[in-house]
Design an enzyme around this catalytic site. Sequence first.
Site, PDB file in Angstrom:
ATOM      1  N   HIS A   2       0.794  -1.127   0.233  1.00  0.00           N
ATOM      2  CA  HIS A   2      -0.015   0.221   0.089  1.00  0.00           C
ATOM      3  C   HIS A   2       0.720   1.161  -0.118  1.00  0.00           C
ATOM      4  CE1 HIS A   2      -3.245   2.612   1.273  1.00  0.00           C
ATOM      5  NE2 HIS A   2      -4.165   1.810   0.667  1.00  0.00           N
TER       6      HIS A   2
ATOM      7  N   ASP B   9      -8.097  -5.346   0.409  1.00  0.00           N
ATOM      8  CA  ASP B   9      -8.708  -6.063  -0.623  1.00  0.00           C
ATOM      9  C   ASP B   9      -8.292  -7.625  -0.738  1.00  0.00           C
ATOM     10  OD1 ASP B   9     -10.621  -4.560  -1.574  1.00  0.00           O
ATOM     11  OD2 ASP B   9      -8.924  -3.344  -2.836  1.00  0.00           O
TER      12      ASP B   9
HETATM   13  N1  ACO Z   1       3.993  -7.564  -4.849  1.00  0.00           N
HETATM   14  C1  ACO Z   1       5.395  -7.663  -5.089  1.00  0.00           C
HETATM   15  N2  ACO Z   1       6.145  -6.336  -4.853  1.00  0.00           N
HETATM   16  C2  ACO Z   1       5.522  -5.370  -4.548  1.00  0.00           C
HETATM   17  C3  ACO Z   1       4.234  -5.335  -4.285  1.00  0.00           C
HETATM   18  C4  ACO Z   1       3.402  -6.368  -4.478  1.00  0.00           C
HETATM   19  N3  ACO Z   1       2.124  -6.371  -4.161  1.00  0.00           N
HETATM   20  N4  ACO Z   1       3.794  -3.965  -4.107  1.00  0.00           N
HETATM   21  C5  ACO Z   1       5.012  -3.272  -4.012  1.00  0.00           C
HETATM   22  N5  ACO Z   1       5.925  -4.028  -4.456  1.00  0.00           N
HETATM   23  C6  ACO Z   1       7.221  -3.613  -4.545  1.00  0.00           C
HETATM   24  C7  ACO Z   1       7.952  -2.929  -5.626  1.00  0.00           C
HETATM   25  O1  ACO Z   1       8.298  -3.806  -6.486  1.00  0.00           O
HETATM   26  C8  ACO Z   1       9.107  -2.026  -4.974  1.00  0.00           C
HETATM   27  O2  ACO Z   1       9.914  -2.893  -5.138  1.00  0.00           O
HETATM   28  P1  ACO Z   1      11.523  -2.100  -5.500  1.00  0.00           P
HETATM   29  O3  ACO Z   1      11.827  -1.162  -4.354  1.00  0.00           O
HETATM   30  O4  ACO Z   1      12.417  -3.230  -5.347  1.00  0.00           O
HETATM   31  O5  ACO Z   1      11.321  -1.412  -6.706  1.00  0.00           O
HETATM   32  C9  ACO Z   1       8.547  -1.764  -3.753  1.00  0.00           C
HETATM   33  O6  ACO Z   1       7.696  -2.692  -3.149  1.00  0.00           O
HETATM   34  C10 ACO Z   1       7.621  -0.338  -3.666  1.00  0.00           C
HETATM   35  O7  ACO Z   1       6.642  -0.323  -4.539  1.00  0.00           O
HETATM   36  P2  ACO Z   1       6.011   0.750  -5.200  1.00  0.00           P
HETATM   37  O8  ACO Z   1       5.326   0.514  -6.405  1.00  0.00           O
HETATM   38  O9  ACO Z   1       7.019   1.910  -5.261  1.00  0.00           O
HETATM   39  O10 ACO Z   1       4.906   1.072  -4.334  1.00  0.00           O
HETATM   40  P3  ACO Z   1       3.710   2.033  -4.447  1.00  0.00           P
HETATM   41  O11 ACO Z   1       3.307   2.913  -3.094  1.00  0.00           O
HETATM   42  O12 ACO Z   1       3.832   3.010  -5.671  1.00  0.00           O
HETATM   43  O13 ACO Z   1       2.399   1.058  -4.734  1.00  0.00           O
HETATM   44  C11 ACO Z   1       0.506  -0.403  -4.634  1.00  0.00           C
HETATM   45  C12 ACO Z   1       1.330   0.600  -3.826  1.00  0.00           C
HETATM   46  C13 ACO Z   1       0.165   0.103  -5.840  1.00  0.00           C
HETATM   47  C14 ACO Z   1      -0.559  -0.568  -3.816  1.00  0.00           C
HETATM   48  C15 ACO Z   1       1.336  -1.652  -4.660  1.00  0.00           C
HETATM   49  O14 ACO Z   1       1.960  -2.286  -3.395  1.00  0.00           O
HETATM   50  C16 ACO Z   1       0.749  -2.653  -5.559  1.00  0.00           C
HETATM   51  O15 ACO Z   1       0.911  -2.784  -6.771  1.00  0.00           O
HETATM   52  N6  ACO Z   1      -0.020  -3.687  -4.844  1.00  0.00           N
HETATM   53  C17 ACO Z   1      -0.699  -4.546  -5.595  1.00  0.00           C
HETATM   54  C18 ACO Z   1      -2.079  -4.217  -5.723  1.00  0.00           C
HETATM   55  C19 ACO Z   1      -2.992  -3.862  -4.706  1.00  0.00           C
HETATM   56  O16 ACO Z   1      -3.095  -4.679  -3.848  1.00  0.00           O
HETATM   57  N7  ACO Z   1      -3.586  -2.541  -4.911  1.00  0.00           N
HETATM   58  C20 ACO Z   1      -4.684  -2.208  -3.660  1.00  0.00           C
HETATM   59  C21 ACO Z   1      -4.286  -1.246  -2.837  1.00  0.00           C
HETATM   60  S1  ACO Z   1      -5.373  -0.814  -1.664  1.00  0.00           S
HETATM   61  C22 ACO Z   1      -6.851   0.057  -2.381  1.00  0.00           C
HETATM   62  O17 ACO Z   1      -6.590   0.614  -3.405  1.00  0.00           O
HETATM   63  C23 ACO Z   1      -7.976  -0.234  -1.912  1.00  0.00           C
END
Ligand code: ACO
Length: 427
Positions: A308, A365
Amino acid sequence: MTTKYVNAVISEANNDGSLPVLEGALGPSAVDIQSLYSRHGLLAFDPGFRSTASCKSAITFVDGDKGILLYRGYPIEELAEHSDFIEVAYLLMNGELPTVLQRAQLDLAIGSHNLLHEQVLSFYRGFRRDAHPMAVMVGVVGALSAFYHDVMNIRDANDRYTAAIRLIAKMPMLAAASYTYSIGRPMRYPNNKVDYPSNFLQMMFGSPVQEYVVDPVLARALDVIFTLHADHEQNASTSTVRLAASSGANPFACIAAGIASLWGPAHGGANEAVLKMLMEIDSVENIAKAIARAKDKNDSFRLMGFGHRIYKNFDPRSRVIQTQAKKVLAHLGKDDPLLDIAMRLEEIALKDEYFIERKLYPNVDFYSGILLRAMGFPMNMFTAVFAVARTAGWVSHWLELQGESHGIDRPRQLYVGPTLRHYSKNK
Ligand code: ACO
Protein backbone atom coordinates in the site's frame (compact mmCIF):
# COMPACT_ATOMS: atom_id res chain seq x y z
CA MET A 1 17.84 16.62 -17.75
CA THR A 2 20.26 18.08 -15.19
CA THR A 3 19.85 17.80 -11.45
CA LYS A 4 20.88 20.76 -9.29
CA TYR A 5 20.41 20.42 -5.56
CA VAL A 6 18.25 22.97 -3.81
CA ASN A 7 19.01 22.43 -0.12
CA ALA A 8 19.32 26.18 0.20
CA VAL A 9 15.69 26.70 -0.62
CA ILE A 10 14.52 24.05 1.80
CA SER A 11 16.62 25.35 4.69
CA GLU A 12 15.50 28.87 3.86
CA ALA A 13 11.96 27.58 4.16
CA ASN A 14 12.65 26.41 7.67
CA ASN A 15 14.81 29.33 8.81
CA ASP A 16 13.31 32.59 7.62
CA GLY A 17 9.70 31.45 7.53
CA SER A 18 9.23 32.51 3.91
CA LEU A 19 7.89 29.02 3.21
CA PRO A 20 6.00 28.23 6.40
CA VAL A 21 5.68 24.78 7.90
CA LEU A 22 2.04 23.88 8.56
CA GLU A 23 1.01 21.65 11.46
CA GLY A 24 -1.96 19.34 11.10
CA ALA A 25 -3.93 17.83 13.98
CA LEU A 26 -2.13 14.49 13.47
CA GLY A 27 0.55 13.22 11.11
CA PRO A 28 3.60 14.86 9.53
CA SER A 29 3.84 18.63 9.10
CA ALA A 30 3.85 20.13 5.60
CA VAL A 31 6.06 22.80 4.03
CA ASP A 32 3.74 25.33 2.42
CA ILE A 33 5.31 25.72 -1.02
CA GLN A 34 2.52 27.74 -2.60
CA SER A 35 4.85 30.72 -3.06
CA LEU A 36 7.87 28.63 -4.14
CA TYR A 37 7.48 29.57 -7.80
CA SER A 38 6.63 33.23 -7.32
CA ARG A 39 9.52 33.78 -4.87
CA HIS A 40 12.17 31.37 -6.13
CA GLY A 41 11.11 30.56 -9.70
CA LEU A 42 11.14 26.86 -8.81
CA LEU A 43 8.54 24.11 -9.04
CA ALA A 44 8.22 21.18 -6.64
CA PHE A 45 8.67 17.84 -8.45
CA ASP A 46 6.70 14.98 -6.89
CA PRO A 47 5.21 12.59 -9.45
CA GLY A 48 2.94 10.12 -7.67
CA PHE A 49 2.47 12.69 -4.88
CA ARG A 50 4.63 10.72 -2.43
CA SER A 51 5.49 13.85 -0.42
CA THR A 52 2.68 16.19 -1.40
CA ALA A 53 -0.36 17.11 0.68
CA SER A 54 -2.80 18.21 -2.04
CA CYS A 55 -5.27 19.79 0.38
CA LYS A 56 -6.29 20.24 4.02
CA SER A 57 -8.97 17.77 5.07
CA ALA A 58 -10.76 17.02 8.34
CA ILE A 59 -12.44 13.78 7.24
CA THR A 60 -10.11 10.79 7.48
CA PHE A 61 -6.67 10.20 8.97
CA VAL A 62 -4.35 7.32 8.10
CA ASP A 63 -1.13 6.59 9.99
CA GLY A 64 0.45 4.07 7.63
CA ASP A 65 3.43 3.32 9.90
CA LYS A 66 1.26 2.43 12.87
CA GLY A 67 -1.62 0.89 10.86
CA ILE A 68 -4.22 3.37 12.13
CA LEU A 69 -7.31 4.55 10.26
CA LEU A 70 -9.66 7.14 11.78
CA TYR A 71 -12.91 8.51 10.33
CA ARG A 72 -13.47 11.95 11.91
CA GLY A 73 -11.27 10.72 14.78
CA TYR A 74 -13.04 7.39 15.37
CA PRO A 75 -10.96 4.20 14.89
CA ILE A 76 -12.21 2.09 11.97
CA GLU A 77 -12.33 -1.06 14.13
CA GLU A 78 -14.78 0.62 16.57
CA LEU A 79 -17.00 1.85 13.76
CA ALA A 80 -16.98 -1.56 12.04
CA GLU A 81 -18.05 -3.22 15.30
CA HIS A 82 -20.53 -0.75 16.76
CA SER A 83 -21.79 1.49 13.95
CA ASP A 84 -23.29 0.91 10.52
CA PHE A 85 -22.66 2.28 7.04
CA ILE A 86 -25.41 4.90 6.98
CA GLU A 87 -24.35 6.29 10.36
CA VAL A 88 -20.74 6.32 9.10
CA ALA A 89 -21.81 8.11 5.90
CA TYR A 90 -23.49 10.78 8.06
CA LEU A 91 -20.33 11.05 10.17
CA LEU A 92 -18.11 11.46 7.11
CA MET A 93 -20.35 14.09 5.53
CA ASN A 94 -21.18 16.08 8.66
CA GLY A 95 -18.27 15.56 11.03
CA GLU A 96 -20.31 14.16 13.95
CA LEU A 97 -22.35 11.03 14.60
CA PRO A 98 -26.07 11.63 14.05
CA THR A 99 -28.62 11.98 16.83
CA VAL A 100 -31.58 9.56 16.69
CA LEU A 101 -33.62 12.23 14.89
CA GLN A 102 -30.84 13.06 12.40
CA ARG A 103 -30.43 9.35 11.66
CA ALA A 104 -34.16 8.93 11.06
CA GLN A 105 -34.12 11.97 8.74
CA LEU A 106 -31.22 10.52 6.78
CA ASP A 107 -32.95 7.14 6.40
CA LEU A 108 -36.03 8.98 5.17
CA ALA A 109 -34.01 11.05 2.70
CA ILE A 110 -32.26 7.95 1.32
CA GLY A 111 -35.63 6.22 1.00
CA SER A 112 -36.98 9.14 -1.01
CA HIS A 113 -33.99 9.34 -3.39
CA ASN A 114 -33.09 5.68 -3.97
CA LEU A 115 -35.10 5.18 -7.16
CA LEU A 116 -33.63 5.77 -10.61
CA HIS A 117 -35.46 7.82 -13.20
CA GLU A 118 -37.13 5.29 -15.54
CA GLN A 119 -35.30 6.88 -18.46
CA VAL A 120 -31.99 5.99 -16.81
CA LEU A 121 -32.93 2.31 -16.89
CA SER A 122 -33.11 2.47 -20.68
CA PHE A 123 -29.39 3.40 -20.79
CA TYR A 124 -28.50 -0.06 -19.57
CA ARG A 125 -29.97 -1.59 -22.71
CA GLY A 126 -27.36 0.22 -24.80
CA PHE A 127 -24.56 -1.79 -23.20
CA ARG A 128 -23.43 -5.24 -24.28
CA ARG A 129 -24.63 -7.87 -21.83
CA ASP A 130 -21.04 -8.89 -21.13
CA ALA A 131 -19.89 -5.34 -20.32
CA HIS A 132 -17.94 -5.07 -17.07
CA PRO A 133 -20.20 -3.60 -14.34
CA MET A 134 -17.62 -0.86 -13.68
CA ALA A 135 -17.76 0.17 -17.36
CA VAL A 136 -21.53 0.39 -17.06
CA MET A 137 -21.31 2.37 -13.83
CA VAL A 138 -18.87 4.93 -15.22
CA GLY A 139 -21.35 5.54 -18.05
CA VAL A 140 -24.61 5.53 -16.13
CA VAL A 141 -23.44 7.57 -13.12
CA GLY A 142 -21.97 10.14 -15.52
CA ALA A 143 -25.26 10.16 -17.41
CA LEU A 144 -27.12 11.07 -14.20
CA SER A 145 -25.57 14.52 -14.50
CA ALA A 146 -27.98 15.04 -17.42
CA PHE A 147 -30.90 14.50 -15.02
CA TYR A 148 -29.69 16.68 -12.15
CA HIS A 149 -27.88 19.64 -13.60
CA ASP A 150 -29.99 22.74 -14.17
CA VAL A 151 -32.09 21.94 -11.10
CA MET A 152 -29.01 22.07 -8.89
CA ASN A 153 -27.24 25.18 -7.66
CA ILE A 154 -23.74 24.14 -6.67
CA ARG A 155 -23.40 27.32 -4.57
CA ASP A 156 -26.35 26.37 -2.41
CA ALA A 157 -25.41 24.20 0.61
CA ASN A 158 -28.85 22.51 0.70
CA ASP A 159 -28.65 21.61 -2.98
CA ARG A 160 -25.17 20.23 -2.49
CA TYR A 161 -26.28 18.08 0.43
CA THR A 162 -29.23 16.77 -1.59
CA ALA A 163 -26.87 15.84 -4.44
CA ALA A 164 -24.68 13.94 -1.96
CA ILE A 165 -27.68 12.04 -0.54
CA ARG A 166 -28.95 11.28 -4.06
CA LEU A 167 -25.63 9.70 -4.93
CA ILE A 168 -25.45 7.53 -1.78
CA ALA A 169 -29.12 6.56 -2.19
CA LYS A 170 -28.99 5.63 -5.89
CA MET A 171 -25.67 3.81 -5.99
CA PRO A 172 -26.98 0.38 -4.82
CA MET A 173 -29.63 0.29 -7.56
CA LEU A 174 -27.11 1.53 -10.14
CA ALA A 175 -24.67 -1.24 -9.21
CA ALA A 176 -27.27 -4.01 -8.83
CA ALA A 177 -28.86 -3.10 -12.18
CA SER A 178 -25.48 -3.43 -13.92
CA TYR A 179 -25.37 -7.03 -12.64
CA THR A 180 -28.99 -8.06 -13.29
CA TYR A 181 -28.72 -6.60 -16.79
CA SER A 182 -25.60 -8.70 -17.45
CA ILE A 183 -27.43 -11.93 -16.59
CA GLY A 184 -30.66 -10.94 -18.34
CA ARG A 185 -32.81 -10.73 -15.21
CA PRO A 186 -35.30 -7.89 -14.63
CA MET A 187 -33.95 -5.00 -12.56
CA ARG A 188 -35.42 -4.78 -9.10
CA TYR A 189 -36.51 -1.64 -7.28
CA PRO A 190 -35.43 -0.72 -3.75
CA ASN A 191 -37.66 -1.74 -0.86
CA ASN A 192 -37.86 0.88 1.87
CA LYS A 193 -38.89 -1.69 4.46
CA VAL A 194 -35.34 -3.01 4.67
CA ASP A 195 -32.05 -1.34 5.49
CA TYR A 196 -29.36 -0.18 3.03
CA PRO A 197 -27.23 -3.36 2.79
CA SER A 198 -30.32 -5.64 2.76
CA ASN A 199 -31.74 -3.54 -0.03
CA PHE A 200 -28.59 -3.99 -2.08
CA LEU A 201 -28.73 -7.77 -1.50
CA GLN A 202 -32.38 -8.01 -2.56
CA MET A 203 -31.73 -5.91 -5.70
CA MET A 204 -28.70 -8.06 -6.57
CA PHE A 205 -30.05 -11.52 -5.87
CA GLY A 206 -33.85 -11.26 -5.64
CA SER A 207 -36.17 -12.50 -8.35
CA PRO A 208 -39.54 -10.96 -9.26
CA VAL A 209 -41.27 -14.33 -8.97
CA GLN A 210 -40.10 -15.20 -5.49
CA GLU A 211 -39.85 -13.49 -2.14
CA TYR A 212 -36.24 -12.70 -1.23
CA VAL A 213 -35.49 -13.34 2.43
CA VAL A 214 -32.46 -11.37 3.57
CA ASP A 215 -29.93 -13.35 5.59
CA PRO A 216 -29.05 -10.99 8.50
CA VAL A 217 -25.52 -12.40 8.77
CA LEU A 218 -24.85 -11.56 5.11
CA ALA A 219 -26.47 -8.13 5.46
CA ARG A 220 -24.27 -7.38 8.47
CA ALA A 221 -21.14 -8.58 6.65
CA LEU A 222 -21.98 -6.34 3.67
CA ASP A 223 -22.56 -3.43 6.03
CA VAL A 224 -19.09 -3.99 7.52
CA ILE A 225 -17.57 -4.12 4.00
CA PHE A 226 -19.31 -0.82 3.19
CA THR A 227 -18.07 0.77 6.43
CA LEU A 228 -14.46 -0.34 5.89
CA HIS A 229 -14.42 0.95 2.30
CA ALA A 230 -16.32 4.19 2.93
CA ASP A 231 -13.31 6.51 2.87
CA HIS A 232 -9.53 6.50 2.79
CA GLU A 233 -8.44 10.14 2.57
CA GLN A 234 -6.63 11.31 -0.61
CA ASN A 235 -6.45 8.00 -2.51
CA ALA A 236 -6.39 7.96 -6.33
CA SER A 237 -10.17 7.93 -6.86
CA THR A 238 -10.92 10.53 -4.17
CA SER A 239 -8.19 12.80 -5.54
CA THR A 240 -9.73 12.31 -9.00
CA VAL A 241 -13.13 13.38 -7.65
CA ARG A 242 -11.56 16.44 -6.01
CA LEU A 243 -9.63 17.37 -9.13
CA ALA A 244 -12.74 17.08 -11.31
CA ALA A 245 -14.80 18.99 -8.72
CA SER A 246 -12.27 21.84 -8.50
CA SER A 247 -13.49 23.12 -11.87
CA GLY A 248 -17.06 23.30 -10.57
CA ALA A 249 -18.19 20.23 -12.55
CA ASN A 250 -21.49 18.48 -11.89
CA PRO A 251 -21.17 16.13 -8.88
CA PHE A 252 -22.49 13.07 -10.76
CA ALA A 253 -19.83 13.62 -13.42
CA CYS A 254 -17.17 13.99 -10.67
CA ILE A 255 -18.23 10.71 -9.03
CA ALA A 256 -18.17 8.97 -12.45
CA ALA A 257 -14.54 10.13 -12.75
CA GLY A 258 -13.88 8.61 -9.31
CA ILE A 259 -15.43 5.31 -10.39
CA ALA A 260 -13.15 5.24 -13.44
CA SER A 261 -10.08 5.75 -11.26
CA LEU A 262 -11.21 3.15 -8.71
CA TRP A 263 -11.52 0.47 -11.38
CA GLY A 264 -7.76 -0.03 -11.92
CA PRO A 265 -6.09 -3.13 -10.41
CA ALA A 266 -3.64 -0.98 -8.43
CA HIS A 267 -6.64 0.55 -6.61
CA GLY A 268 -10.20 -0.80 -6.16
CA GLY A 269 -9.81 -3.38 -8.91
CA ALA A 270 -7.39 -5.26 -6.64
CA ASN A 271 -10.19 -7.26 -4.96
CA GLU A 272 -11.03 -8.91 -8.29
CA ALA A 273 -7.34 -9.32 -9.13
CA VAL A 274 -6.64 -11.03 -5.77
CA LEU A 275 -9.26 -13.68 -6.42
CA LYS A 276 -7.98 -14.31 -9.94
CA MET A 277 -4.46 -14.65 -8.48
CA LEU A 278 -5.59 -17.10 -5.76
CA MET A 279 -7.41 -19.18 -8.38
CA GLU A 280 -4.30 -19.21 -10.52
CA ILE A 281 -2.15 -20.31 -7.57
CA ASP A 282 -4.76 -23.04 -7.08
CA SER A 283 -3.08 -24.95 -4.26
CA VAL A 284 -0.87 -24.33 -1.23
CA GLU A 285 1.96 -26.21 -2.99
CA ASN A 286 2.18 -23.48 -5.66
CA ILE A 287 2.61 -20.57 -3.20
CA ALA A 288 6.42 -20.66 -3.22
CA LYS A 289 6.38 -20.27 -7.02
CA ALA A 290 4.03 -17.27 -6.79
CA ILE A 291 6.21 -15.60 -4.15
CA ALA A 292 9.29 -16.14 -6.30
CA ARG A 293 7.51 -14.56 -9.28
CA ALA A 294 6.42 -11.55 -7.17
CA LYS A 295 10.05 -10.96 -6.17
CA ASP A 296 11.43 -11.35 -9.71
CA LYS A 297 12.02 -7.88 -11.19
CA ASN A 298 11.82 -9.32 -14.71
CA ASP A 299 8.30 -10.58 -14.07
CA SER A 300 5.41 -8.08 -13.92
CA PHE A 301 3.50 -10.35 -11.50
CA ARG A 302 2.81 -8.78 -8.09
CA LEU A 303 1.11 -10.23 -5.03
CA MET A 304 -2.28 -8.61 -5.45
CA GLY A 305 -3.81 -7.41 -2.17
CA PHE A 306 -0.32 -6.83 -0.79
CA GLY A 307 1.39 -3.50 -0.27
CA HIS A 308 0.00 0.00 0.00
CA ARG A 309 1.25 3.50 -0.75
CA ILE A 310 0.52 4.63 2.82
CA TYR A 311 0.40 1.50 5.03
CA LYS A 312 3.83 0.23 5.93
CA ASN A 313 2.19 -1.97 8.56
CA PHE A 314 -1.00 -4.05 8.72
CA ASP A 315 -3.95 -2.34 7.09
CA PRO A 316 -6.39 -2.39 10.06
CA ARG A 317 -9.25 -3.17 7.66
CA SER A 318 -7.67 -6.44 6.47
CA ARG A 319 -8.01 -8.03 9.92
CA VAL A 320 -11.71 -7.09 10.21
CA ILE A 321 -12.41 -8.45 6.71
CA GLN A 322 -10.60 -11.71 7.44
CA THR A 323 -12.73 -12.22 10.57
CA GLN A 324 -15.92 -11.48 8.62
CA ALA A 325 -14.89 -13.92 5.87
CA LYS A 326 -14.39 -16.71 8.40
CA LYS A 327 -17.71 -15.83 10.10
CA VAL A 328 -19.70 -15.88 6.85
CA LEU A 329 -18.11 -19.11 5.62
CA ALA A 330 -18.90 -20.79 8.97
CA HIS A 331 -22.47 -19.44 8.92
CA LEU A 332 -23.03 -20.76 5.39
CA GLY A 333 -21.30 -24.04 6.19
CA LYS A 334 -18.94 -23.42 3.27
CA ASP A 335 -15.25 -24.21 3.12
CA ASP A 336 -13.33 -22.09 0.62
CA PRO A 337 -9.92 -23.53 -0.29
CA LEU A 338 -8.95 -20.03 -1.50
CA LEU A 339 -9.12 -18.81 2.13
CA ASP A 340 -6.57 -21.48 3.12
CA ILE A 341 -4.33 -20.44 0.21
CA ALA A 342 -4.67 -16.75 1.16
CA MET A 343 -3.85 -17.34 4.83
CA ARG A 344 -0.83 -19.51 4.01
CA LEU A 345 0.33 -16.99 1.39
CA GLU A 346 0.12 -14.19 3.95
CA GLU A 347 2.03 -16.26 6.53
CA ILE A 348 4.85 -17.08 4.09
CA ALA A 349 5.08 -13.55 2.63
CA LEU A 350 5.25 -11.93 6.06
CA LYS A 351 8.32 -14.04 6.92
CA ASP A 352 10.04 -13.34 3.60
CA GLU A 353 12.93 -10.86 3.60
CA TYR A 354 11.68 -9.17 0.35
CA PHE A 355 8.28 -8.31 1.88
CA ILE A 356 9.75 -7.46 5.32
CA GLU A 357 12.30 -5.05 3.83
CA ARG A 358 9.68 -3.26 1.72
CA LYS A 359 7.07 -3.34 4.49
CA LEU A 360 4.49 -5.06 2.31
CA TYR A 361 1.47 -6.25 4.29
CA PRO A 362 -1.99 -7.46 3.25
CA ASN A 363 -4.30 -4.57 2.39
CA VAL A 364 -8.11 -4.30 2.67
CA ASP A 365 -8.61 -6.18 -0.58
CA PHE A 366 -6.61 -9.28 0.28
CA TYR A 367 -9.60 -10.96 1.96
CA SER A 368 -12.55 -8.92 0.67
CA GLY A 369 -12.88 -10.99 -2.54
CA ILE A 370 -13.11 -14.22 -0.54
CA LEU A 371 -15.83 -12.69 1.63
CA LEU A 372 -17.80 -11.31 -1.32
CA ARG A 373 -17.53 -14.60 -3.20
CA ALA A 374 -18.84 -16.49 -0.16
CA MET A 375 -21.81 -14.11 -0.15
CA GLY A 376 -22.59 -14.95 -3.77
CA PHE A 377 -21.17 -11.87 -5.50
CA PRO A 378 -19.66 -12.62 -8.91
CA MET A 379 -16.05 -11.55 -9.26
CA ASN A 380 -16.73 -8.71 -11.69
CA MET A 381 -19.04 -7.07 -9.11
CA PHE A 382 -16.39 -6.78 -6.37
CA THR A 383 -15.15 -3.35 -7.42
CA ALA A 384 -18.73 -2.15 -7.98
CA VAL A 385 -19.47 -3.03 -4.31
CA PHE A 386 -16.40 -0.99 -3.38
CA ALA A 387 -17.76 1.92 -5.48
CA VAL A 388 -21.10 1.84 -3.63
CA ALA A 389 -19.25 2.15 -0.32
CA ARG A 390 -16.69 4.73 -1.45
CA THR A 391 -19.44 7.03 -2.69
CA ALA A 392 -19.90 8.09 0.96
CA GLY A 393 -16.26 9.21 1.06
CA TRP A 394 -16.30 10.79 -2.40
CA VAL A 395 -19.34 12.94 -1.65
CA SER A 396 -17.89 13.94 1.75
CA HIS A 397 -14.73 15.18 0.05
CA TRP A 398 -16.81 16.86 -2.64
CA LEU A 399 -18.81 18.67 0.07
CA GLU A 400 -15.63 19.64 1.94
CA LEU A 401 -14.00 20.96 -1.23
CA GLN A 402 -16.95 23.22 -2.00
CA GLY A 403 -16.22 25.08 1.24
CA GLU A 404 -12.61 25.77 0.19
CA SER A 405 -11.37 28.63 -1.89
CA HIS A 406 -8.10 27.51 -3.49
CA GLY A 407 -9.56 27.56 -7.00
CA ILE A 408 -9.05 25.02 -9.74
CA ASP A 409 -6.52 22.20 -9.15
CA ARG A 410 -3.90 22.51 -11.84
CA PRO A 411 -0.53 20.78 -11.36
CA ARG A 412 2.58 22.04 -13.14
CA GLN A 413 5.09 19.83 -14.95
CA LEU A 414 8.79 19.48 -15.58
CA TYR A 415 8.93 19.82 -19.36
CA VAL A 416 11.43 17.39 -20.95
CA GLY A 417 10.34 17.62 -24.62
CA PRO A 418 12.04 19.38 -27.58
CA THR A 419 13.08 23.00 -27.14
CA LEU A 420 11.88 25.63 -29.63
CA ARG A 421 12.21 24.57 -33.28
CA HIS A 422 10.65 25.90 -36.48
CA TYR A 423 8.27 24.21 -38.87
CA SER A 424 9.50 22.57 -42.04
CA LYS A 425 7.56 19.86 -43.89
CA ASN A 426 8.88 16.28 -43.62
CA LYS A 427 10.25 14.98 -46.94
N1 ACO B 1 4.10 -7.56 -4.83
C1 ACO B 1 5.43 -7.56 -5.02
N2 ACO B 1 6.21 -6.47 -4.87
C2 ACO B 1 5.61 -5.33 -4.51
C3 ACO B 1 4.22 -5.25 -4.29
C4 ACO B 1 3.46 -6.43 -4.45
N3 ACO B 1 2.15 -6.42 -4.26
N4 ACO B 1 3.88 -3.98 -3.96
C5 ACO B 1 5.02 -3.28 -3.96
N5 ACO B 1 6.07 -4.08 -4.29
C6 ACO B 1 7.49 -3.71 -4.35
C7 ACO B 1 7.81 -2.93 -5.62
O1 ACO B 1 8.21 -3.78 -6.67
C8 ACO B 1 8.91 -2.02 -5.14
O2 ACO B 1 10.09 -2.80 -5.06
P1 ACO B 1 11.53 -2.10 -5.38
O3 ACO B 1 11.71 -1.04 -4.30
O4 ACO B 1 12.52 -3.21 -5.30
O5 ACO B 1 11.43 -1.50 -6.76
C9 ACO B 1 8.52 -1.70 -3.69
O6 ACO B 1 7.73 -2.83 -3.26
C10 ACO B 1 7.70 -0.41 -3.54
O7 ACO B 1 6.59 -0.51 -4.42
P2 ACO B 1 5.91 0.72 -5.15
O8 ACO B 1 5.29 0.22 -6.41
O9 ACO B 1 6.89 1.86 -5.25
O10 ACO B 1 4.82 1.13 -4.10
P3 ACO B 1 3.60 2.08 -4.38
O11 ACO B 1 3.36 2.80 -3.12
O12 ACO B 1 3.83 2.89 -5.61
O13 ACO B 1 2.43 1.06 -4.73
C11 ACO B 1 0.59 -0.39 -4.56
C12 ACO B 1 1.43 0.68 -3.86
C13 ACO B 1 0.13 0.14 -5.95
C14 ACO B 1 -0.65 -0.67 -3.73
C15 ACO B 1 1.46 -1.65 -4.75
O14 ACO B 1 1.86 -2.12 -3.47
C16 ACO B 1 0.72 -2.76 -5.52
O15 ACO B 1 0.76 -2.75 -6.75
N6 ACO B 1 0.04 -3.69 -4.80
C17 ACO B 1 -0.76 -4.70 -5.44
C18 ACO B 1 -2.09 -4.12 -5.89
C19 ACO B 1 -3.04 -3.85 -4.72
O16 ACO B 1 -3.22 -4.69 -3.86
N7 ACO B 1 -3.68 -2.68 -4.76
C20 ACO B 1 -4.71 -2.30 -3.78
C21 ACO B 1 -4.23 -1.18 -2.93
S1 ACO B 1 -5.41 -0.88 -1.66
C22 ACO B 1 -6.66 -0.04 -2.43
O17 ACO B 1 -6.47 0.73 -3.33
C23 ACO B 1 -7.98 -0.33 -1.95
